[in-house]
Write an enzyme that holds these catalytic residues in place. Structure first.
Site, PDB file in Angstrom:
ATOM      1  N   GLY A 165       0.831  -1.207   0.000  1.00 10.29           N
ATOM      2  CA  GLY A 165       0.000   0.000   0.000  1.00 10.29           C
ATOM      3  C   GLY A 165       0.860   1.249   0.000  1.00 10.29           C
TER       4      GLY A 165
ATOM      5  CG  ASP B 172       0.738  -4.331   5.744  1.00  7.76           C
ATOM      6  OD1 ASP B 172       0.676  -3.366   4.952  1.00  7.76           O
ATOM      7  OD2 ASP B 172       0.290  -5.460   5.468  1.00  7.76           O
ATOM      8  N   GLY B 173       0.539  -1.169   6.486  1.00 10.75           N
ATOM      9  CA  GLY B 173      -0.480  -0.141   6.635  1.00 10.75           C
ATOM     10  C   GLY B 173      -1.817  -0.766   7.008  1.00 10.75           C
ATOM     11  CB  ALA B 174      -4.422  -0.582   8.881  1.00 12.27           C
ATOM     12  CG  ASP B 175      -7.628  -0.305   3.915  1.00 16.69           C
ATOM     13  OD1 ASP B 175      -7.040   0.529   3.199  1.00 16.69           O
ATOM     14  OD2 ASP B 175      -7.568  -1.524   3.703  1.00 16.69           O
TER      15      ASP B 175
ATOM     16  N   GLY C   3      -6.021  -2.341  -0.939  1.00 13.55           N
ATOM     17  CA  GLY C   3      -5.175  -2.519  -2.125  1.00 13.55           C
ATOM     18  C   GLY C   3      -5.215  -3.950  -2.664  1.00 13.55           C
TER      19      GLY C   3
ATOM     20  CD  GLU D 180      -1.802  -6.234   3.071  1.00 14.09           C
ATOM     21  OE1 GLU D 180      -1.271  -5.205   2.637  1.00 14.09           O
ATOM     22  OE2 GLU D 180      -3.006  -6.277   3.416  1.00 14.09           O
TER      23      GLU D 180
ATOM     24  CE  LYS E 105      -5.499   5.038   5.629  1.00 17.12           C
ATOM     25  NZ  LYS E 105      -4.333   4.255   5.374  1.00 17.12           N
TER      26      LYS E 105
HETATM   27  O1  LIG Z   1      -4.291  -4.408   0.468  1.00 15.62           O
HETATM   28  C1  LIG Z   1      -3.784  -3.390   0.895  1.00 15.62           C
HETATM   29  C2  LIG Z   1      -3.372  -3.201   2.268  1.00 15.62           C
HETATM   30  O2  LIG Z   1      -4.175  -3.840   3.215  1.00 15.62           O
HETATM   31  C3  LIG Z   1      -2.996  -1.806   2.702  1.00 15.62           C
HETATM   32  O3  LIG Z   1      -2.166  -1.931   3.807  1.00 15.62           O
HETATM   33  C4  LIG Z   1      -4.143  -0.944   3.104  1.00 15.62           C
HETATM   34  O4  LIG Z   1      -5.080  -0.915   2.067  1.00 15.62           O
HETATM   35  C5  LIG Z   1      -3.681   0.484   3.440  1.00 15.62           C
HETATM   36  O5  LIG Z   1      -3.192   1.084   2.303  1.00 15.62           O
HETATM   37  P1  LIG Z   1      -2.691   2.587   2.263  1.00 15.62           P
HETATM   38  O6  LIG Z   1      -1.476   2.651   3.091  1.00 15.62           O
HETATM   39  O7  LIG Z   1      -2.419   2.841   0.801  1.00 15.62           O
HETATM   40  O8  LIG Z   1      -3.810   3.428   2.780  1.00 15.62           O
END
Ligand SMILES: O=C[C@H](O)[C@H](O)[C@H](O)COP(=O)(O)O
Length: 230
Positions: free
Chosen positions: A28, A82-85, A98, A104, A122
């Site tokens: 992401g 890792d990121g998160a929504d 994503g 993940e 978030k």
């Molecule tokens: O599938 C994608 C992942 O779970 C991402 O970590 C999540 O969507 C967060 O994405 P971003 O950092 O672009 O907001």
């Protein structure tokens, strides 16, 4: 602004990476900032081995000179970043915006610790404003969709499911599956929903990450704060 916050959270997490770590690397836009920050530390002499959670992350990390392997070669990891929504006060997450939720979750579950990196937008009191990604097998899509609708109705949740990408050109995950995005607004019982969804045969995985994240770095106008699960 949000990009700057994402970068600040990612850079803070990169400071937690230590020599010799076996590292899960997320997917992401926020995780991409982490890959860049990590690459700088690697260029400066830090020795780590990473397992990417998507082909996208694999390409970027390779391009930036980060040593990678597979989860088969290295099935136990020290840390995943890792990121998160979305994340709630217990650090339950919605992920998969994503489309990388399956790898993940496998990588996070193989890690001793998971650090979430995010901008403050978030953070929520209850998960569900962000549509919940549900990864499904293309075979029997309609039957699976109906089974999910039944679960959502049983739990008193809205049954609005949208096939990502649309029927004519569905989005296909790295694992060759489709994604149904569930517009739930507010999930009152995250664990009950998770349990019911995984019991449906055509569901491969869902984007609820429960009891996986051990810490979050969340960036906003006041800097980067550390959030621990309550
Ligand atoms: O599938 C994608 C992942 O779970 C991402 O970590 C999540 O969507 C967060 O994405 P971003 O950092 O672009 O907001």
């Amino acid at each position: 602004m949000s990009d700057q916050f994402k970068q600040e959270a990612a850079e803070r997490a990169a400071e937690d990476v230590t020599e010799g770590m076996r590292l899960g690397i997320g997917t992401g836009s926020t995780a991409e900032f982490f890959v860049q920050a990590l690459a700088k530390r690697v260029a400066g002499g830090l020795n780590i081995v990473g397992v990417p959670t998507s082909e996208r992350t694999r390409d970027l990390a390779t391009e930036l000179g980060i040593k990678l392997t597979t989860l088969d070669e290295m099935p136990q990891l020290d840390l995943t970043v890792d990121g998160a929504d979305e994340f709630d006060p217990e650090l339950a997450l919605i992920k998969g915006g994503g489309g990388a939720l399956l790898r993940e979750k496998i990588v996070a579950a193989a890690s001793e610790r998971m650090i979430v990196i995010a901008d403050g937008s978030k953070e929520v009191d209850a998960l569900g404003r962000f549509p919940l990604p549900i990864e499904v097998v293309p075979f029997g899509l309609e039957a699976t969709r109906r089974a999910i609708v039944t679960v959502l109705s049983d739990l008193g949740l809205p049954d609005v499911l949208v096939l990502r990408g649309g029927a004519s050109q569905p989005f296909v995950t790295d694992g060759g599956h489709f994604i149904l995005d569930a517009h739930l607004e507010k999930i009152s019982d995250v664990k009950a929903l998770a349990t019911r969804l995984v019991a449906i045969p055509g569901v491969v995985e869902h984007g609820l990450f429960i009891d996986l994240a051990t810490k979050a770095y969340v960036a906003g106008t006041d800097g980067v704060k550390t959030v621990l699960p309550i």
